[in-house]
Write a protein that holds these residues in place. Structure first.
Motif, PDB file in Angstrom:
ATOM      1  N   SER A 143       0.797  -1.197   0.026  1.00 28.85           N
ATOM      2  CA  SER A 143       0.015   0.203  -0.120  1.00 28.85           C
ATOM      3  C   SER A 143       0.806   1.384  -0.060  1.00 28.85           C
ATOM      4  N   GLY A 144       1.966   1.241   0.819  1.00 28.62           N
ATOM      5  CA  GLY A 144       2.896   2.326   0.659  1.00 28.62           C
ATOM      6  C   GLY A 144       2.520   3.563   1.463  1.00 28.62           C
ATOM      7  N   VAL A 145       2.584   4.645   1.122  1.00 29.82           N
ATOM      8  CA  VAL A 145       2.064   5.714   1.981  1.00 29.82           C
ATOM      9  C   VAL A 145       0.399   6.014   1.855  1.00 29.82           C
ATOM     10  N   GLN A 146      -0.082   5.933   3.117  1.00 31.23           N
ATOM     11  CA  GLN A 146      -1.530   5.989   2.989  1.00 31.23           C
ATOM     12  C   GLN A 146      -1.943   7.127   4.016  1.00 31.23           C
ATOM     13  N   SER A 147      -3.158   7.315   4.179  1.00 29.79           N
ATOM     14  CA  SER A 147      -3.505   8.626   5.002  1.00 29.79           C
ATOM     15  C   SER A 147      -3.038   8.746   6.346  1.00 29.79           C
ATOM     16  N   GLN A 148      -2.985   7.851   7.263  1.00 30.75           N
ATOM     17  CA  GLN A 148      -2.478   7.932   8.407  1.00 30.75           C
ATOM     18  C   GLN A 148      -0.986   7.889   8.430  1.00 30.75           C
ATOM     19  N   THR A 149      -0.360   7.382   7.292  1.00 29.34           N
ATOM     20  CA  THR A 149       1.117   7.909   7.255  1.00 29.34           C
ATOM     21  C   THR A 149       1.271   9.169   7.237  1.00 29.34           C
ATOM     22  N   ASN A 176       6.359  -3.997  -3.490  1.00 27.84           N
ATOM     23  CA  ASN A 176       7.441  -3.073  -4.096  1.00 27.84           C
ATOM     24  C   ASN A 176       8.093  -2.213  -3.535  1.00 27.84           C
ATOM     25  N   PRO A 177       9.237  -2.496  -2.866  1.00 30.62           N
ATOM     26  CA  PRO A 177       9.867  -1.570  -2.008  1.00 30.62           C
ATOM     27  C   PRO A 177      10.326  -0.215  -2.751  1.00 30.62           C
ATOM     28  N   TRP A 178      10.542  -0.166  -3.884  1.00 31.60           N
ATOM     29  CA  TRP A 178      11.320   0.623  -4.694  1.00 31.60           C
ATOM     30  C   TRP A 178      10.032   1.656  -4.830  1.00 31.60           C
ATOM     31  N   ASN A 179       8.727   1.259  -5.045  1.00 31.67           N
ATOM     32  CA  ASN A 179       7.764   2.206  -5.324  1.00 31.67           C
ATOM     33  C   ASN A 179       7.390   2.957  -4.064  1.00 31.67           C
ATOM     34  N   ILE A 181       9.782   3.827  -1.528  1.00 26.43           N
ATOM     35  CA  ILE A 181      10.492   4.843  -1.164  1.00 26.43           C
ATOM     36  C   ILE A 181      10.193   5.913  -2.117  1.00 26.43           C
ATOM     37  N   GLU A 182       9.866   5.809  -3.447  1.00 27.42           N
ATOM     38  CA  GLU A 182       9.423   6.859  -4.305  1.00 27.42           C
ATOM     39  C   GLU A 182       8.284   7.617  -3.686  1.00 27.42           C
ATOM     40  N   GLN A 183       7.211   6.991  -3.283  1.00 25.27           N
ATOM     41  CA  GLN A 183       6.210   7.836  -2.518  1.00 25.27           C
ATOM     42  C   GLN A 183       6.764   8.570  -1.438  1.00 25.27           C
ATOM     43  N   LEU A 184       7.621   7.843  -0.506  1.00 22.65           N
ATOM     44  CA  LEU A 184       8.082   8.686   0.744  1.00 22.65           C
ATOM     45  C   LEU A 184       8.786   9.933   0.025  1.00 22.65           C
ATOM     46  N   ARG A 185       9.482   9.811  -0.959  1.00 20.01           N
ATOM     47  CA  ARG A 185      10.030  11.042  -1.662  1.00 20.01           C
ATOM     48  C   ARG A 185       9.063  12.115  -2.017  1.00 20.01           C
ATOM     49  N   LYS A 186       8.175  11.666  -2.837  1.00 24.10           N
ATOM     50  CA  LYS A 186       7.096  12.506  -3.584  1.00 24.10           C
ATOM     51  C   LYS A 186       6.080  13.143  -2.644  1.00 24.10           C
ATOM     52  N   LYS A 187       5.249  12.433  -1.682  1.00 27.73           N
ATOM     53  CA  LYS A 187       4.298  12.444  -0.882  1.00 27.73           C
ATOM     54  C   LYS A 187       4.708  13.063   0.332  1.00 27.73           C
ATOM     55  N   LEU A 188       5.624  12.455   0.956  1.00 29.06           N
ATOM     56  CA  LEU A 188       6.049  13.097   2.307  1.00 29.06           C
ATOM     57  C   LEU A 188       7.253  13.814   2.131  1.00 29.06           C
ATOM     58  N   ASN A 189       7.773  14.160   0.979  1.00 30.05           N
ATOM     59  CA  ASN A 189       9.140  14.952   1.068  1.00 30.05           C
ATOM     60  C   ASN A 189      10.025  14.548   1.811  1.00 30.05           C
ATOM     61  N   LEU A 190      10.426  13.286   1.914  1.00 29.25           N
ATOM     62  CA  LEU A 190      11.472  13.089   2.773  1.00 29.25           C
ATOM     63  C   LEU A 190      12.626  12.461   1.755  1.00 29.25           C
ATOM     64  N   ASN A 191      13.918  12.551   2.458  1.00 24.39           N
ATOM     65  CA  ASN A 191      15.045  12.416   1.963  1.00 24.39           C
ATOM     66  C   ASN A 191      15.178  10.869   1.925  1.00 24.39           C
ATOM     67  N   ALA A 192      14.273  10.056   1.562  1.00 26.82           N
ATOM     68  CA  ALA A 192      14.597   8.412   1.946  1.00 26.82           C
ATOM     69  C   ALA A 192      15.722   7.791   0.951  1.00 26.82           C
ATOM     70  N   ILE A 193      16.207   7.164   1.725  1.00 27.49           N
ATOM     71  CA  ILE A 193      17.399   6.441   1.042  1.00 27.49           C
ATOM     72  C   ILE A 193      17.644   4.799   1.590  1.00 27.49           C
ATOM     73  N   ALA A 194      17.596   3.781   0.818  1.00 28.08           N
ATOM     74  CA  ALA A 194      17.599   2.407   1.144  1.00 28.08           C
ATOM     75  C   ALA A 194      18.841   1.997   1.490  1.00 28.08           C
ATOM     76  N   LEU A 195      18.848   1.446   2.572  1.00 33.25           N
ATOM     77  CA  LEU A 195      20.168   0.975   3.399  1.00 33.25           C
ATOM     78  C   LEU A 195      20.111  -0.591   2.770  1.00 33.25           C
ATOM     79  N   GLN A 196      19.258  -1.365   2.374  1.00 33.85           N
ATOM     80  CA  GLN A 196      19.139  -2.626   2.023  1.00 33.85           C
ATOM     81  C   GLN A 196      18.423  -2.943   0.790  1.00 33.85           C
ATOM     82  N   VAL A 197      18.869  -4.075   0.377  1.00 30.82           N
ATOM     83  CA  VAL A 197      17.988  -4.626  -0.861  1.00 30.82           C
ATOM     84  C   VAL A 197      17.622  -5.887  -0.713  1.00 30.82           C
ATOM     85  N   PRO A 198      16.349  -6.222  -1.250  1.00 33.83           N
ATOM     86  CA  PRO A 198      15.609  -7.499  -0.691  1.00 33.83           C
ATOM     87  C   PRO A 198      15.867  -8.618  -1.583  1.00 33.83           C
ATOM     88  N   ILE A 199      16.313  -9.741  -1.054  1.00 34.29           N
ATOM     89  CA  ILE A 199      16.547 -10.903  -1.831  1.00 34.29           C
ATOM     90  C   ILE A 199      15.197 -11.652  -2.238  1.00 34.29           C
TER      91      ILE A 199
END
Length: 734
Positions: A143-149, A176-179, A181-199
């Motif tokens: 779901s990514g960024v939702q209203s209560q987020t 999809n974690p990359w989606n 992260i993109e929502q965190l940047r666009k919707k919340l204006n956060l400088n979000a950066i991944a420290l991990q990559v899922p296997i």
């Protein structure tokens, strides 16, 4: 060691924890040490409803050895998660009250508060974030960024809380974690950066690759430590790309890492683990970046690296600037920076209250000094001194008794009479902490006990709930004599009605939900009003000239004195001001509060004998009514931001349901087979929607809503409300 069982909500264990010379309790946890502040973390677990906060907290407690078995939210075994200690929480599968616990990870100690996700209980998140040094923002990988987020993000910003993000539920279809992260940047204006990559992804999720250490972690059976391996060959290029992005993002906001890159021929040379970790920590604490970690709490994947991340990147109590106000000089408050020093004078904040069989349980965050059992401390807000009774550390519904608590710690006291938000200090200290933001209620119900026998317990319950929850309000309607309770939504009030029945054995009857309508004007309205009354002896005389118009401060009301000279003496101006406050409490249209009005007094007249404060107060009511009627009055209704998630197959039915409730769909997002609508719907039209949505979607749909704004009601509803109010007044006057 002595131990005894007793009860707070029916079956709560209280352990008398005897500290040995090293200060270690029966769980191997150091409750207090003068040297341990730098190894302490105070964190909150916050997110949109159903993102997996409580499940994640359950795993954290399991992996840190605080619980021996994992139980699920809505689990088949009927036990429920440790942090959902209320029966209502276990039945409904939601968190209602924030719950505190503490645990040990390596040599570090972590105080955790698991907060509710539902917007109706937003005050629980508000007061938790008010006292915490860091937070974990849990996101659903689907779901990514939702209203209560968005609401939680706003609260974290309000209290300057650094956070790490944990993208959960990566084992679910459509994750999809990359989606995200993109929502965190666009919707919340956060400088979000991944420290991990899922296997692997979705059902094939196996583990994560840490970009800082460049090692793969494979998670096997529940409870086992991850297997550390080299990066799989098919991930090498992707990991290299993501690590480059990580280093460059950090360097853009961190001068130290930027200088290192210039001096060390980047990108031919990459920063080592120590250099990069230090840079991420600096920028996270400064709230310049938000590190993102990944996994699936339910599948026991990524929890241990998240705990490592909490220790590595979130601040200890002595790394967060805490400001108090010194009130020792009357009418002159000065800012003071507190220190996490056990030898300094004690300063603590009571941030949450609960009522138990031992009396009131007061949750306390210690900011400075040491709190000891038997100490005499001062409630700065109430001006009272008290002796500290029993001190406990909380583990969900269990309490573990301690003798003293140091700076940075979270504890609870028994039997202390105070209010949520009161500051306690050493006797010779007069510091007070800044208050927290308390949102205004949006919904009300009339309520009364079914029988007269329950009146005493009914009053006791209302008094307790008001003390516990600043968003729960109780008032008596002077005209009808009804008791009106107000809160943040339908579920909020429903929970309190249910708690009254269970905890106080009071059956109640509730009336139709009342909406928080407001009254205002749409244009300037003038008045020229004279109040004259003569009945023998001294009479009453007051004349006022001026106008009312829309306030420049949005929903705020303003009073302006524009009288030149002494046409109206200052003492009578104060009476007019009080009269204006009386007028805005109950508007002329339907008796609801008036908002957004600027009331200006520009001229007037007095009589040497007959003018008085009372005369001008009465005149203000007439002048206000005259200006209000001339200012094109209207009624405002609360509009809610509603987010509905559902399978695509029910799209048409749900859209028609929203339209029927006069809602407007402002945004639609699709992820796999799931659909999310963002709508704006009048609160008055949302009653009973939870039942309707369940029946329309075969129980698969869910929604959340929060207050957005007040807007003009339709002409049809305006006339209806006026008619209802007129009818009500006629019946009352019979």
């Amino acid at each position: 060691m002595t131990s005894f069982l007793t009860s707070r909500f029916g079956g709560l264990a209280l352990r008398n924890v005897m500290n040995n010379k090293n200060g270690i309790n029966s769980f191997g946890l150091r409750c207090f040490s003068t040297n341990s502040v730098s190894g302490l973390r105070n964190i909150g677990i916050s997110a949109h409803i159903d993102s997996g906060k409580t499940t994640l907290t359950e795993r954290i407690l399991y992996y840190t050895g605080r619980i021996k078995e994992i139980h699920e939210v809505r689990g088949k075994d009927g036990v429920g998660a440790k942090m959902d200690s209320m029966d209502l929480e276990r039945e409904k599968g939601i968190t209602i009250q924030s719950a505190a616990t503490y645990c040990k990870w390596g040599e570090n100690h972590i105080n955790i508060i698991d907060t509710p996700g539902h917007v109706d209980f937003t005050i629980e998140v508000e007061r938790a974030l008010r006292v915490l040094d860091g937070a974990v923002l849990v996101m659903c990988g689907v779901s990514g960024v939702q209203s209560q987020t968005i609401t939680v993000d706003r609260q974290m910003r309000r209290y300057n809380v650094p956070r790490v993000v944990f993208i959960n539920k990566l084992d679910r279809t459509g994750a999809n974690p990359w989606n995200v992260i993109e929502q965190l940047r666009k919707k919340l204006n956060l400088n979000a950066i991944a420290l991990q990559v899922p296997i692997g992804k979705e059902s094939n999720l196996e583990g994560v690759i840490d970009l800082v250490t460049e090692k793969a972690m494979i998670f096997g059976e529940k409870g086992t430590a991850p297997i550390i391996e080299e990066i799989p060959s098919n991930f090498v290029e992707f990991v290299k790309e993501k690590k480059m992005e990580l280093v460059e993002t950090i360097a853009n906001v961190d001068d130290e890492l930027g200088e290192w890159m210039i001096e060390n021929d980047f990108p031919n040379n990459m920063p080592d683990e120590k250099t990069l970790t230090a840079a991420i920590r600096r920028t996270t604490i400064a709230r310049k970046v938000v590190p993102v970690m990944m996994g699936s709490a339910f599948k026991n994947t990524g929890v241990q690296p998240l705990l490592d991340g909490v220790i590595k990147y979130l601040p200890s109590p002595n790394e967060k600037k805490i400001i108090a106000l010194d009130t020792s000089v009357k009418d002159k408050e000065t800012e003071v920076e507190l220190e996490s020093d056990p030898k300094k004078p004690f300063v603590g904040l009571a941030f949450k209250l609960e009522e138990g069989r031992f009396g009131q349980l007061t949750y306390m965050r210690v900011y400075q000094g040491t709190l000891k059992r038997g100490d005499t401390i001062k409630n700065v807000n109430l001006g009272k001194t008290i002796k500290v009774p029993r001190l406990v550390k909380m583990h969900a519904s269990e309490m573990e008794e301690v003798s003293e608590v140091g700076p940075g710690e979270i504890c609870a006291m028994f039997g202390v009479d105070c209010y949520s938000g009161n500051t306690f200090t050493h006797q010779n200290c007069s510091y007070t902490m800044t208050s927290m933001h308390v949102p205004e209620p949006v919904m009300s119900l009339s309520i009364q006990p079914k029988s007269k026998d329950g009146q005493a317990n009914f009053s006791k319950a209302l008094s307790k709930f008001q003390k516990e929850d600043p968003t729960f309000r109780v008032k008596s309607d002077q005209e009808s004599g009804q008791i009106i309770i107000s809160g943040m939504g339908e579920l909020h009030l429903e929970i309190y009605v249910e708690r009254m029945k269970r905890e106080y054995n009071v059956e109640t009857v509730t009336g139709k939900p009342l909406v928080a309508y407001r009254e205002t004007i749409q244009q300037r309205g003038d008045y020229n009003f004279t109040h004259r009354k003569q009945s023998g002896g001294q009479g009453q005389y007051a004349k006022m000239i001026g106008f009312a118009e829309q306030s420049e401060n949005g929903m705020e009301n303003e009073f302006v004195n524009d009288v030149i000279g002494t046409a109206i003496p200052p003492t009578f101006i104060e009476a007019i001001k009080k009269g204006f406050k009386d007028c805005i409490e109950k508007g002329p249209l339907i008796g609801h509060p008036v908002v957004g009005v600027k009331f200006v007094v520009s001229d007037g007249n007095t009589h040497s004998v007959d003018s008085s404060e009372l005369a001008f107060r009465i005149a203000t009511a007439g002048a206000f009514k005259e200006a209000f009627e001339d200012g094109e009055p209207t009624i405002l209704e609360p509009i809610m931001k509603v987010e509905i998630s559902l399978p695509q197959e029910f799209q048409g039915t749900v859209i028609s349901g929203v339209n029927r409730r006069k809602g407007a769909i402002v945004n639609t997002t699709t992820q796999g087979e799931s659909l999310t609508f963002e709508c704006e719907v009048p609160l008055n039209n949302m009653f009973g929607y939870s039942t309707e949505l369940r029946s329309m979607t075969q129980g698969k749909g869910e929604f959340s809503m929060e207050y957005l704004k007040h807007t003009n009601v339709s002409r049809e509803l305006y006339n209806q409300l006026l008619e209802e109010y007129k009818k009500k007044r006629t019946e009352e006057n019979k």
